[in-house]
Design a protein around this motif. Structure first.
Motif, PDB file in Angstrom:
ATOM      1  N   MET A 235      19.872   6.678  39.198  1.00 30.48           N
ATOM      2  CA  MET A 235      21.263   6.216  39.043  1.00 30.48           C
ATOM      3  C   MET A 235      21.886   6.891  37.819  1.00 30.48           C
ATOM      4  N   PRO A 236      23.072   7.538  37.948  1.00 30.21           N
ATOM      5  CA  PRO A 236      23.714   8.152  36.777  1.00 30.21           C
ATOM      6  C   PRO A 236      23.998   7.097  35.716  1.00 30.21           C
ATOM      7  N   ASN A 237      24.005   7.522  34.431  1.00 28.44           N
ATOM      8  CA  ASN A 237      24.158   6.479  33.404  1.00 28.44           C
ATOM      9  C   ASN A 237      25.599   6.094  33.137  1.00 28.44           C
ATOM     10  N   LYS A 238      26.577   6.929  33.544  1.00 28.30           N
ATOM     11  CA  LYS A 238      27.975   6.556  33.312  1.00 28.30           C
ATOM     12  C   LYS A 238      28.607   6.165  34.649  1.00 28.30           C
ATOM     13  N   THR A 239      28.754   4.888  34.894  1.00 28.72           N
ATOM     14  CA  THR A 239      29.345   4.448  36.155  1.00 28.72           C
ATOM     15  C   THR A 239      30.465   3.448  35.884  1.00 28.72           C
ATOM     16  N   LEU A 240      31.346   3.354  36.860  1.00 21.67           N
ATOM     17  CA  LEU A 240      32.387   2.330  36.854  1.00 21.67           C
ATOM     18  C   LEU A 240      32.497   1.782  38.260  1.00 21.67           C
ATOM     19  N   LYS A 241      33.311   0.734  38.416  1.00 23.87           N
ATOM     20  CA  LYS A 241      33.399   0.081  39.725  1.00 23.87           C
ATOM     21  C   LYS A 241      34.812   0.158  40.286  1.00 23.87           C
ATOM     22  N   ILE A 242      34.900   0.296  41.602  1.00 26.03           N
ATOM     23  CA  ILE A 242      36.194   0.124  42.268  1.00 26.03           C
ATOM     24  C   ILE A 242      36.433  -1.377  42.386  1.00 26.03           C
ATOM     25  N   LEU A 243      37.523  -1.856  41.776  1.00 25.21           N
ATOM     26  CA  LEU A 243      37.804  -3.291  41.797  1.00 25.21           C
ATOM     27  C   LEU A 243      38.646  -3.678  43.017  1.00 25.21           C
ATOM     28  N   SER A 244      39.632  -2.865  43.317  1.00 24.05           N
ATOM     29  CA  SER A 244      40.525  -3.157  44.442  1.00 24.05           C
ATOM     30  C   SER A 244      41.328  -1.911  44.759  1.00 24.05           C
ATOM     31  N   SER A 245      42.052  -1.946  45.875  1.00 19.51           N
ATOM     32  CA  SER A 245      42.916  -0.804  46.207  1.00 19.51           C
ATOM     33  C   SER A 245      44.109  -1.302  47.001  1.00 19.51           C
ATOM     34  N   GLU A 246      45.165  -0.498  46.993  1.00 12.94           N
ATOM     35  CA  GLU A 246      46.357  -0.888  47.752  1.00 12.94           C
ATOM     36  C   GLU A 246      47.116   0.356  48.184  1.00 12.94           C
ATOM     37  N   ASP A 247      47.863   0.239  49.289  1.00 13.09           N
ATOM     38  CA  ASP A 247      48.694   1.352  49.738  1.00 13.09           C
ATOM     39  C   ASP A 247      49.904   1.469  48.830  1.00 13.09           C
ATOM     40  N   VAL A 248      50.223   2.700  48.431  1.00  6.76           N
ATOM     41  CA  VAL A 248      51.418   2.915  47.598  1.00  6.76           C
ATOM     42  C   VAL A 248      52.411   3.856  48.288  1.00  6.76           C
ATOM     43  N   ALA A 249      52.080   4.310  49.482  1.00 13.84           N
ATOM     44  CA  ALA A 249      52.970   5.080  50.356  1.00 13.84           C
ATOM     45  C   ALA A 249      52.174   5.295  51.641  1.00 13.84           C
TER      46      ALA A 249
ATOM     47  N   TYR B 277      41.813   7.425  26.377  1.00 14.81           N
ATOM     48  CA  TYR B 277      42.441   8.603  26.976  1.00 14.81           C
ATOM     49  C   TYR B 277      43.910   8.627  26.617  1.00 14.81           C
ATOM     50  N   GLU B 278      44.508   9.799  26.832  1.00 13.88           N
ATOM     51  CA  GLU B 278      45.949   9.939  26.619  1.00 13.88           C
ATOM     52  C   GLU B 278      46.618   9.961  27.981  1.00 13.88           C
ATOM     53  N   PRO B 279      47.835   9.403  28.074  1.00 14.64           N
ATOM     54  CA  PRO B 279      48.523   9.416  29.362  1.00 14.64           C
ATOM     55  C   PRO B 279      48.727  10.843  29.847  1.00 14.64           C
ATOM     56  N   GLY B 280      48.397  11.099  31.116  1.00 15.51           N
ATOM     57  CA  GLY B 280      48.466  12.446  31.672  1.00 15.51           C
ATOM     58  C   GLY B 280      47.096  13.081  31.830  1.00 15.51           C
ATOM     59  N   GLN B 281      46.083  12.495  31.213  1.00 16.19           N
ATOM     60  CA  GLN B 281      44.736  13.068  31.332  1.00 16.19           C
ATOM     61  C   GLN B 281      44.061  12.662  32.659  1.00 16.19           C
ATOM     62  N   THR B 282      42.968  13.342  32.949  1.00 14.50           N
ATOM     63  CA  THR B 282      42.275  13.144  34.227  1.00 14.50           C
ATOM     64  C   THR B 282      40.866  12.580  34.005  1.00 14.50           C
ATOM     65  N   ILE B 283      40.300  12.116  35.120  1.00 13.99           N
ATOM     66  CA  ILE B 283      38.907  11.675  35.117  1.00 13.99           C
ATOM     67  C   ILE B 283      38.218  12.350  36.312  1.00 13.99           C
ATOM     68  N   ASP B 284      36.964  12.718  36.168  1.00  9.18           N
ATOM     69  CA  ASP B 284      36.173  13.229  37.296  1.00  9.18           C
ATOM     70  C   ASP B 284      35.374  12.072  37.874  1.00  9.18           C
ATOM     71  N   LEU B 285      35.492  11.866  39.173  1.00 11.33           N
ATOM     72  CA  LEU B 285      34.745  10.789  39.836  1.00 11.33           C
ATOM     73  C   LEU B 285      33.765  11.396  40.827  1.00 11.33           C
ATOM     74  N   THR B 286      32.545  10.884  40.823  1.00 12.89           N
ATOM     75  CA  THR B 286      31.476  11.408  41.683  1.00 12.89           C
ATOM     76  C   THR B 286      30.939  10.288  42.556  1.00 12.89           C
ATOM     77  N   LEU B 287      30.849  10.563  43.862  1.00 12.92           N
ATOM     78  CA  LEU B 287      30.235   9.593  44.771  1.00 12.92           C
ATOM     79  C   LEU B 287      28.741   9.527  44.488  1.00 12.92           C
TER      80      LEU B 287
ATOM     81  N   MET C 292      32.038  -1.155  44.587  1.00 13.57           N
ATOM     82  CA  MET C 292      31.333   0.120  44.792  1.00 13.57           C
ATOM     83  C   MET C 292      31.335   0.911  43.489  1.00 13.57           C
ATOM     84  N   GLU C 293      30.199   1.512  43.157  1.00 13.46           N
ATOM     85  CA  GLU C 293      30.093   2.255  41.900  1.00 13.46           C
ATOM     86  C   GLU C 293      30.355   3.737  42.098  1.00 13.46           C
TER      87      GLU C 293
END
Ligand SMILES: Cc1cc2nc3c(=O)[nH]c(=O)nc-3n(C[C@H](O)[C@H](O)[C@H](O)COP(=O)(O)OP(=O)(O)OC[C@H]3O[C@@H](n4cnc5c(N)ncnc54)[C@H](O)[C@@H]3O)c2cc1C
Length: 239
Positions: free
Chosen positions: A1-15, A31-41, A89-90
């Motif tokens: 298991m990778p050591n840096k994980t986060l969870k999907i809490l919820s989702s919603e349609d925005v268009a 983080y600063e507004p405008g920055q990105t994150i890399d997410l890995t399944l 889901m992590e």
């Protein structure tokens, strides 16, 4: 298991075909507004040639207690995994990355040119500017085919109503002439910018969206005399 994980809490349609995902915010994640994150399944049931990692601009702003990103839910292996995500889901994460952030000098207006899902970094920057009562004038031009394709349309209209420094200019490129729509129509061009921001001096331009959109906007700005040093851009590959 990778050591840096986060969870999907919820989702919603925005268009149409576009979803926003709320994520748990890892302790100490700054983080600063405008920055990105890399997410890995993690252990995905299927994979395609693009692999298990995607980069997303954060839609959330740093003062918010969760992270958020938004994406067009196309039929790729990565997006199918998101579509089928169960709560909690992590995902593995890395970041934040990028220097696509708001300039500090408030005497220079910010002109945001967003193509479709390219609105994401500007959501974060605008929320941040509102929350911290920044004096920057913000002109946010947002191009979509149709209103139903336009992510965060209602939220952005509310931002504009509540904040005199925020000017939201959505434009639709594929509307039937008879269709009801009180905003702009057609692609973002120099006339539209000059008409909506007539007194603007020495702006900084920020461009985000599909590579074709970003190239077209850069060419348009340069053809109309914008200083190249005043143009910042972020391309979303894969669109
Ligand atoms: C700095 C940065 C910030 C980004 N921010 C965001 C963001 O906030 N939100 C976001 O959604 N993305 C963002 N991206 C892009 C993101 O990383 C993915 O590349 C994008 O979401 C596409 O992923 P995908 O799984 O849909 O397609 P991929 O699997 O990456 O696409 C693979 C290929 O398939 C083709 N393809 C797949 N589906 C279709 C389709 N329906 N129609 C036509 N061609 C198709 C594409 O041409 C592409 O070349 C960002 C990228 C960068 C570099």
């Amino acid at each position: 298991m990778p050591n840096k994980t986060l969870k999907i809490l919820s989702s919603e349609d925005v268009a149409r075909g576009t979803r926003a995902f709320h994520l748990s915010k890892p302790d100490g994640f700054n983080y600063e507004p405008g920055q990105t994150i890399d997410l890995t399944l993690i252990n995905p049931p299927e994979m395609d040639a693009e692999g298990p990692v995607r980069t997303f601009s954060l839609v959330s702003a740093p003062h918010e207690p969760y992270l958020m990103f938004a994406t067009r839910m196309r039929d790729t292996a990565f997006k199918r995994a998101l579509k089928n995500a169960k709560p909690d889901m992590e995902l593995a994460w890395d970041g934040p990355y990028g220097s696509f952030i708001l300039h500090r000098n408030p005497s220079k207006p910010a002109v945001f040119l967003a193509g479709g899902i390219g609105i994401t970094p500007f959501m974060s920057m605008t929320k941040y500017a509102i929350h911290h009562k920044l004096p920057h004038e913000i002109y946010l031009f947002h191009s979509n085919h149709l209103p139903e394709d336009s992510p965060f349309l209602n939220t952005l209209q509310e931002f504009e109503k509540q904040n005199p420094n925020v000017h939201y200019i959505p434009t639709m490129t594929d509307l039937e002439p008879s269709a009801q729509w009180s905003g702009e129509r057609g692609i973002i061009d120099w006339n539209m910018i000059a008409q909506k921001a007539p007194t603007m001096k020495s702006p900084i331009y920020y461009l985000a969206g599909p590579p074709g959109f970003v190239t077209a906007m850069r060419d348009m700005l340069k053809a109309n005399g914008a200083d190249e040093d005043s143009i910042r851009f972020e391309e979303f590959p894969g669109y």
